[in-house]
Motif scaffolding. Sequence first.
Motif, PDB file in Angstrom:
ATOM      1  N   ASP A  47       0.844  -1.198   0.000  1.00 24.95           N
ATOM      2  CA  ASP A  47       0.000   0.000   0.000  1.00 24.95           C
ATOM      3  C   ASP A  47       0.883   1.253   0.000  1.00 24.95           C
ATOM      4  O   ASP A  47       0.745   2.131  -0.850  1.00 24.95           O
ATOM      5  N   CYS A  48       1.802   1.313   0.947  1.00 25.51           N
ATOM      6  CA  CYS A  48       2.583   2.546   1.136  1.00 25.51           C
ATOM      7  C   CYS A  48       3.437   2.898  -0.080  1.00 25.51           C
ATOM      8  O   CYS A  48       3.671   4.072  -0.359  1.00 25.51           O
ATOM      9  N   PHE A  49       3.927   1.901  -0.803  1.00 25.00           N
ATOM     10  CA  PHE A  49       4.825   2.198  -1.927  1.00 25.00           C
ATOM     11  C   PHE A  49       4.104   2.712  -3.172  1.00 25.00           C
ATOM     12  O   PHE A  49       4.737   3.252  -4.071  1.00 25.00           O
ATOM     13  N   VAL A  50       2.800   2.536  -3.242  1.00 26.44           N
ATOM     14  CA  VAL A  50       2.039   3.013  -4.406  1.00 26.44           C
ATOM     15  C   VAL A  50       1.066   4.097  -3.946  1.00 26.44           C
ATOM     16  O   VAL A  50       0.147   3.815  -3.169  1.00 26.44           O
ATOM     17  N   SER A  56      -5.000   2.395  -0.974  1.00 26.53           N
ATOM     18  CA  SER A  56      -5.300   2.211  -2.408  1.00 26.53           C
ATOM     19  C   SER A  56      -5.289   0.733  -2.811  1.00 26.53           C
ATOM     20  O   SER A  56      -6.067   0.322  -3.672  1.00 26.53           O
ATOM     21  N   ILE A  57      -4.440  -0.056  -2.174  1.00 29.97           N
ATOM     22  CA  ILE A  57      -4.323  -1.471  -2.565  1.00 29.97           C
ATOM     23  C   ILE A  57      -5.604  -2.247  -2.287  1.00 29.97           C
ATOM     24  O   ILE A  57      -5.842  -3.308  -2.879  1.00 29.97           O
ATOM     25  N   LEU A  58      -6.449  -1.708  -1.405  1.00 28.90           N
ATOM     26  CA  LEU A  58      -7.651  -2.431  -0.999  1.00 28.90           C
ATOM     27  C   LEU A  58      -8.817  -2.253  -1.955  1.00 28.90           C
ATOM     28  O   LEU A  58      -9.815  -2.973  -1.869  1.00 28.90           O
ATOM     29  N   LEU A 135      -3.848   0.848 -11.727  1.00 29.35           N
ATOM     30  CA  LEU A 135      -3.072  -0.332 -12.105  1.00 29.35           C
ATOM     31  C   LEU A 135      -1.702   0.079 -12.621  1.00 29.35           C
ATOM     32  O   LEU A 135      -0.684  -0.509 -12.254  1.00 29.35           O
ATOM     33  N   SER A 136      -1.666   1.114 -13.448  1.00 25.59           N
ATOM     34  CA  SER A 136      -0.381   1.476 -14.056  1.00 25.59           C
ATOM     35  C   SER A 136       0.586   2.009 -12.995  1.00 25.59           C
ATOM     36  O   SER A 136       1.784   1.755 -13.062  1.00 25.59           O
ATOM     37  N   ALA A 137       0.059   2.721 -11.987  1.00 22.06           N
ATOM     38  CA  ALA A 137       0.942   3.194 -10.909  1.00 22.06           C
ATOM     39  C   ALA A 137       1.569   2.004 -10.182  1.00 22.06           C
ATOM     40  O   ALA A 137       2.765   2.005  -9.870  1.00 22.06           O
ATOM     41  N   VAL A 142       7.523   0.738  -8.929  1.00 26.86           N
ATOM     42  CA  VAL A 142       7.805   1.318  -7.616  1.00 26.86           C
ATOM     43  C   VAL A 142       7.986   0.242  -6.548  1.00 26.86           C
ATOM     44  O   VAL A 142       8.726   0.433  -5.588  1.00 26.86           O
ATOM     45  N   ILE A 143       7.329  -0.883  -6.733  1.00 26.57           N
ATOM     46  CA  ILE A 143       7.584  -2.044  -5.866  1.00 26.57           C
ATOM     47  C   ILE A 143       8.621  -2.906  -6.583  1.00 26.57           C
ATOM     48  O   ILE A 143       8.365  -3.408  -7.669  1.00 26.57           O
ATOM     49  N   PRO A 144       9.803  -3.059  -6.007  1.00 27.09           N
ATOM     50  CA  PRO A 144      10.856  -3.764  -6.748  1.00 27.09           C
ATOM     51  C   PRO A 144      10.562  -5.254  -6.910  1.00 27.09           C
ATOM     52  O   PRO A 144      10.050  -5.879  -5.984  1.00 27.09           O
ATOM     53  N   PRO A 145      10.872  -5.829  -8.062  1.00 27.14           N
ATOM     54  CA  PRO A 145      10.697  -7.265  -8.248  1.00 27.14           C
ATOM     55  C   PRO A 145      11.836  -8.048  -7.584  1.00 27.14           C
ATOM     56  O   PRO A 145      12.897  -7.481  -7.311  1.00 27.14           O
ATOM     57  N   PRO A 146      11.628  -9.341  -7.349  1.00 25.95           N
ATOM     58  CA  PRO A 146      12.655 -10.148  -6.664  1.00 25.95           C
ATOM     59  C   PRO A 146      13.890 -10.404  -7.528  1.00 25.95           C
ATOM     60  O   PRO A 146      14.879 -10.926  -7.028  1.00 25.95           O
ATOM     61  N   THR A 147      13.831 -10.042  -8.785  1.00 27.35           N
ATOM     62  CA  THR A 147      14.985 -10.159  -9.673  1.00 27.35           C
ATOM     63  C   THR A 147      15.885  -8.919  -9.617  1.00 27.35           C
ATOM     64  O   THR A 147      16.888  -8.854 -10.320  1.00 27.35           O
TER      65      THR A 147
END
Length: 301
Positions: A47-50, A56-58, A135-137, A142-147
């Motif tokens: 939630d906080c990162f977007v 917003s995530i909810l 969705l695009s945000a 902004v949330i880093p992927p594990p790669t």
Amino acid sequence: ASGQQLSRGYYSKTCPKVFSTVRSVVKAAVAKEKRMGASLLRLHFHDCFVQGCDGSILLDDTSSFTGEKTALPNNNSVRGFNVVDDIKSKVESVCPGVVSCADILTIAARDSVDILGGPKWDVKVGRRDSRRASLSAANSGVIPPPTSTLSNLINRFQARGLSAKDMVVLSGAHTIGQARCTLFRNRIYNETNIDTSFARTRQANCPRPNGSGDNNLAVLDVKTPTKFDNSYYKNLLNKKGLLHSDQILYNNGSTDSFIESYSKNPKAFANDFVTAMIKMGDISPLTGSNGEIRKNCRRAN
Ligand code: HEM
Ligand SMILES: [Ca+2]
Ligand SMILES: [Ca+2]
């Protein structure tokens, strides 16, 4: 107006029972399924990162926007929405129209860590809820992927006002919870900075061909998967990090010294984790007359 501050006592007159109410629902949910504590903690992070900590995530998708739930970092991955609904309805029954869904996520994350044996802290509240999600945000990286590379992880957190040290200490949240095979397959088959017997154990439930067993789960912390402790950092010293983004924090780079320090000093980990969680909870909240207090966490009023 904006610029108003979050505070511990924000609900002391309007909803003095908010903390005990949230806690009792989280406690019951974690008693039923320990992983739920991990899932609630992660919801607060995502939630906080977007758009900031604004609930917003909810939000479910609507005819005017597609929300964050189907974004790459979230789809088939984040969970706990039913528990949030349950918390919200209990809170609404004690003080209707007062407590935001964004604050519920902050409080539930704090309680989850505490209930699973981690540090306790006072949270600041007073966040309001967004009316929209995008969705695009949520897909914009902004949330880093594990790669991610180490510098990528550092930059993503920096972009949210969090230091490299905050990033390392918040990654310690991977002392609880689980991850899907598809997100660690490359690591257990192709990486070299991994303990061989650990890799073999994980391979047993995560077949090599892409697409087979993608959703099979493994615990993020091989030692104490349901206890919030500093074992995550000890695993990294032993090359037993599950995700690429875990082990990259201890790979002859600039963050090695943090890993060594937290692996030896659980108190330092606990203290710094609390500091960083409070910082994360401060990311761009809606305050004053911005946003709203949602009645139902899944939709704007
Ligand atoms: C540093 C960057 C991070 C990356 C790349 C990352 C990546 C991931 C991935 C790939 C998963 C597994 C998702 C799945 O299987 O679908 C996961 C799970 C999890 N993450 Fe992170 N994460 C990061 C930071 C954080 C932070 C800051 C927190 C919280 C403070 C957090 C808390 C969790 C928890 C608790 C789980 C387990 C959730 C569950 O079992 O439901 N992570 N993370
Ligand atoms: Ca948000
Ligand atoms: Ca643990």
